[in-house]
Enzyme design. Structure first.
Site, PDB file in Angstrom:
ATOM      1  CB  SER A   1      -6.771  -6.405  -3.961  1.00 13.74           C
ATOM      2  OG  SER A   1      -7.630  -8.103  -3.071  1.00 13.74           O
TER       3      SER A   1
ATOM      4  CG  ASP B   1      -1.065 -10.023  -0.134  1.00  7.14           C
ATOM      5  OD1 ASP B   1      -0.890  -8.577  -0.518  1.00  7.14           O
ATOM      6  OD2 ASP B   1      -1.948 -10.108   0.675  1.00  7.14           O
TER       7      ASP B   1
ATOM      8  CG  HIS C   1      -3.965  -6.659   0.871  1.00  8.32           C
ATOM      9  ND1 HIS C   1      -3.718  -6.849   0.081  1.00  8.32           N
ATOM     10  CD2 HIS C   1      -5.433  -6.365  -0.341  1.00  8.32           C
ATOM     11  CE1 HIS C   1      -4.613  -7.897  -0.453  1.00  8.32           C
ATOM     12  NE2 HIS C   1      -5.635  -7.516  -0.893  1.00  8.32           N
TER      13      HIS C   1
END
Length: 419
Positions: free
Chosen positions: A200, A296, A363
């Site tokens: 991330s 995502d 994610h």
């Protein structure tokens, strides 16, 4: 028993965070009231077995004398699980993710959390997926020195300024530097192979710092980088606006990042554009692997359909559970996938780079055991994520680049559902 108690403490901490999110509602989508990263973290922790080993937090003493401090001025920290056997001289650095703060208000709030202060960080973390020390869970990196560097600056380990009036320290670049000095002193300078990874906001950081990492180590050391869920796109949201660009512009402005960004990029683009990885990845000289879902979950929640872009809540059900999307909403996601593929096109032309874009609603995939390497993990071309990353890193296969067919063709996905 100690590991079980620590695991329970971590889950309780995350539960409290989620409760705070639920109770406070939402406002600007990026400050205190809304924290998609925490919700995603909780969903992932629910999938974790309590028998996972817990690795203690180590603070970098003396970092404050170099100005390398978290947003609130506390010491930065990391978790280290030592390598053994054939992996004793191999190093994996995982940069923690956790969003960003993009204005004074959100940075002030952030310094009262684990993402802005080591006072609130968990004293131990579970090492799973790419950080696991078990060969059956992490076949290629299980016996490496594995480090998770905690994230407490709010700008993907970038920035070198401060806000005197509010006692906010924007020192991500200095944290990066003192952490690398620490790891080199612990033996990384003798590494025969190294991998810089991140998830991330940490995945973006691995892109921002990849070539710097290469320069820290001898030319004889095999060095590569991995970005997991770090391909944040400069996309148009459901209202026709640019929610993520507005947010990134805030990050760049409040932390005064202009001077810290790639000059190769800023020579021809504005500073905000140079915080977007799509404008950076093709210029990275060090071998890089991009791992991303085409849909995502974080970007759907906070870039494509945040509350500010969807005040009527038309997208609320769809972005929480993709099975509740109508055909036009799915088409919007397909267009986002097309943007993702276009953004990585030039990058993928390099033989040294790797790519794994699967058509899942998720994610980060490297630190979750169920998505990294398990019996039923997602697959592309018959390969799980761990196998593809390993094939690329160790040159076991040529041209490790896999792009999934569009949703809904992939039946191996572990999709996140927001309750």
């Amino acid at each position: 028993m100690r590991s079980l108690l620590l695991w329970i403490a971590v889950v309780v901490c995350l539960l409290c965070s989620v409760a705070a999110v639920v109770q406070s509602g939402s406002s600007d989508g990026f400050g205190k009231p809304r924290d998609t990263e925490t919700v995603i973290s909780f969903l992932e922790y629910k999938l974790m077995a309590p028998s996972v080993p817990m690795i203690p937090l180590t603070l970098i003493h003396g970092a404050d004398s170099k100005g390398a401090v978290c947003l609130d001025g506390t010491l930065p920290g990391y978790h280290l699980d030592r390598g053994f056997g054939s992996g004793a001289n191999s190093w994996l650095i995982q940069l923690e993710g956790g969003g960003w703060c993009n204005n004074h208000r959100s940075c002030v709030y952030r310094k009262t959390s684990r993402r802005g202060s080591s006072k609130f960080m968990e004293k131990a973390l579970a090492f799973t997926g790419i950080l696991s020390n078990r060969s059956e869970e992490n076949p290629d990196f299980f016996n490496w020195n594995r480090i998770k560097l905690r994230y407490c600056d709010g700008a993907s380990f970038s920035g070198d300024s401060q806000d005197e009036s509010s006692q906010l320290f924007y020192r991500g670049q200095r944290i990066w530097q003192v952490a690398m000095e620490e790891f080199l002193s612990l033996g990384m300078k003798q590494a025969n192979q190294a991998l810089l990874s991140g998830c991330s906001a940490g995945g973006l950081a691995s892109i921002l710092h990849c070539d710097e990492f290469r320069e820290l180590l001898p030319s004889s050391t095999k060095v590569k980088c991995l970005s997991d869920a770090g391909m944040f796109l400069d996309s148009v949201d459901v209202s026709g606006g640019h929610s993520l660009r507005n947010m990134f512009q805030g990050v760049v402005t409040v932390q005064n990042l202009q001077k810290d960004l790639s000059s190769t990029c800023t020579n021809h683009l504005d500073p905000t554009s140079c915080f977007f990885p799509q404008n950076l990845v093709s210029d990275i000289k060090t071998p890089m692997f991009l791992l991303n879902t085409a849909y995502d979950s974080w970007q759907i929640q906070e870039s494509l359909a945040p509350p500010t872009a969807d005040p009527g809540g038309i997208w609320k059900a769809c972005k929480s559970d993709h099975s509740r999307c109508n055909s036009s909403q799915i088409q919007f996601f397909q267009e986002f996938r097309n943007q993702m593929l276009f953004a990585v096109n030039s990058f993928s032309n390099s033989d040294q780079n790797g790519l794994y874009i699967n058509s899942c609603f998720a994610h980060c995939q490297t630190e979750r055991q169920d998505t990294w390497f398990a019996q039923d993990s997602p697959q592309l071309n018959g390969k799980r994520v761990a196998e593809s990353v390993g094939d690329w890193y160790f040159n076991r296969a040529k041209n490790v680049k896999a792009i999934d067919c569009p949703y809904p063709c992939d039946t191996t996905c572990h999709n996140l559902i927001f309750e």
